[in-house]
Scaffold this active site. Structure first.
Site, PDB file in Angstrom:
ATOM      1  N   ASP A 207       0.786  -1.338   0.058  1.00 30.45           N
ATOM      2  CA  ASP A 207      -0.076   0.171   0.119  1.00 30.45           C
ATOM      3  C   ASP A 207       0.834   1.273   0.037  1.00 30.45           C
ATOM      4  O   ASP A 207       0.142   2.180  -0.154  1.00 30.45           O
ATOM      5  CB  ASP A 207      -0.814   0.084   1.278  1.00 30.45           C
ATOM      6  CG  ASP A 207      -1.950   0.986   1.089  1.00 30.45           C
ATOM      7  OD1 ASP A 207      -2.593   1.337   0.039  1.00 30.45           O
ATOM      8  OD2 ASP A 207      -2.333   1.670   2.221  1.00 30.45           O
ATOM      9  N   SER A 232      -6.908   5.168  -0.143  1.00 30.33           N
ATOM     10  CA  SER A 232      -6.990   3.868  -0.882  1.00 30.33           C
ATOM     11  C   SER A 232      -8.656   3.675  -0.526  1.00 30.33           C
ATOM     12  O   SER A 232      -9.110   4.027   0.382  1.00 30.33           O
ATOM     13  CB  SER A 232      -6.040   2.752  -0.102  1.00 30.33           C
ATOM     14  OG  SER A 232      -4.895   3.109  -0.110  1.00 30.33           O
ATOM     15  N   GLN A 282      -5.087  -2.111  -7.031  1.00 31.59           N
ATOM     16  CA  GLN A 282      -5.627  -1.074  -5.794  1.00 31.59           C
ATOM     17  C   GLN A 282      -6.416   0.171  -6.696  1.00 31.59           C
ATOM     18  O   GLN A 282      -5.678   0.638  -7.602  1.00 31.59           O
ATOM     19  CB  GLN A 282      -4.548  -0.479  -4.933  1.00 31.59           C
ATOM     20  CG  GLN A 282      -5.018   0.416  -3.927  1.00 31.59           C
ATOM     21  CD  GLN A 282      -3.969   0.919  -3.242  1.00 31.59           C
ATOM     22  OE1 GLN A 282      -3.195   1.663  -3.391  1.00 31.59           O
ATOM     23  NE2 GLN A 282      -4.015   0.427  -1.938  1.00 31.59           N
TER      24      GLN A 282
END
Length: 290
Positions: A207, A232, A282
């Site tokens: 991430d 995110s 993502q």
């Protein structure tokens, strides 16, 4: 092992407070909320603690629902969705202040032989030839939106040796580039042999930089320079082959699309000897302040 890595492993060592209920702590990150990679990794730890030892994580799918409070514990509740002959499925909800902040579904599988093929590893320089974070980040201190960003970035990444192959987005403001980026990373110290630990460390790191390629396509520096507001939204990972997170891994990332205030990143993680270990996708909020 560095003290920072020890502290990270302590964060991942969740406290079990009841059957299938775990509690995790947080640390303040470079932004005033819980780092998304930490929540995802902790949720995967919680799921893995309820799975037989002979089953290994092969995928996760997650949604970030609310910003986490770094000053409060996070409670992870695990639902044992299914235990089949080959696959085990778990659902995890992370809760703070009575509200869900994160949702994860993870699948685990017993090892079996099968068909084999993979995408080739792209070209990349030897990680040992690239500057460390401590060498790279201070070079761009005059571009950061506020004082103390260098120190916070270095502290946040002290547990992981992460090295950019090319200049990061905050070093390329105003210069649109191909929406692709590469970093090498590994834990800053030797880890135990527990396969779940290595998968969770990779989840934590995944991430950190995945949406960089979105920024590169538009010559934006991101939250570091203050020209983009982002977070995110969802995160998916497929773990194809065994790997060690304390050995060099190449994180090859690109962005196929950005629209509607959202940007998509997709990536592959390779071992240094060229084995495809993980695929990551993502989507995140990517807004230009007005």
């Amino acid at each position: 092992m560095s003290q920072a890595l020890e502290a990270l492993l302590d964060l991942l060592d969740l406290e079990q407070i009841e059957q299938d209920i775990f509690r995790g702590q947080s640390r303040f990150a470079v932004v005033p909320r819980v780092f998304g990679g930490q929540v995802a990794a902790q949720a995967l730890v919680a799921a893995g603690r309820t799975v037989p030892e002979d089953r290994f994580a092969h995928s996760l799918h997650a949604y970030f629902l609310r910003a986490g409070d770094a000053g409060a514990p996070i409670v992870y509740t695990v639902d044992r969705i299914r235990d089949g002959r080959s696959f085990t499925t778990r659902r995890v909800v992370a809760v703070q202040h009575g509200q869900p902040i994160f949702h994860l579904s993870a699948s685990f599988q017993t090892y079996e032989e099968g068909m084999e093929h993979q995408a080739d590893m792209p070209a990349a320089p030897d990680p040992e030839t690239l500057p460390t974070a401590a060498e790279l980040l201070p070079r761009y201190a005059d571009l950061y939106r506020e004082q103390g960003v260098v120190e916070r970035l270095l502290e946040a990444r002290e547990a992981v040796d992460l090295r950019y192959v090319d200049a990061p987005p905050f070093a390329s403001v105003g210069e649109a580039r191909e929406p692709r980026s590469q970093v090498w990373f590994r834990a800053n110290g030797k880890l135990a042999d527990d396969p779940l630990l290595h998968v969770c460390l990779a989840t934590y790191v995944s991430d950190m930089t995945l949406l960089d390629s979105v920024l590169l396509a538009h010559g934006r520096g991101g939250w570091v320079t203050g020209d983009v507001v982002g977070a995110s939204l969802d995160h998916a990972m497929w773990f194809h082959r065994p790997f060690r997170a304390d050995e060099w891994l190449l994180y090859d990332q690109e962005s196929p699309s950005a629209s509607g205030g959202r940007g998509l990143g997709q990536a592959r993680i390779y071992t240094q000897d060229g084995r495809l270990a993980v695929t990551v996708i993502q989507e995140g909020v990517v807004r230009v302040p007005r």
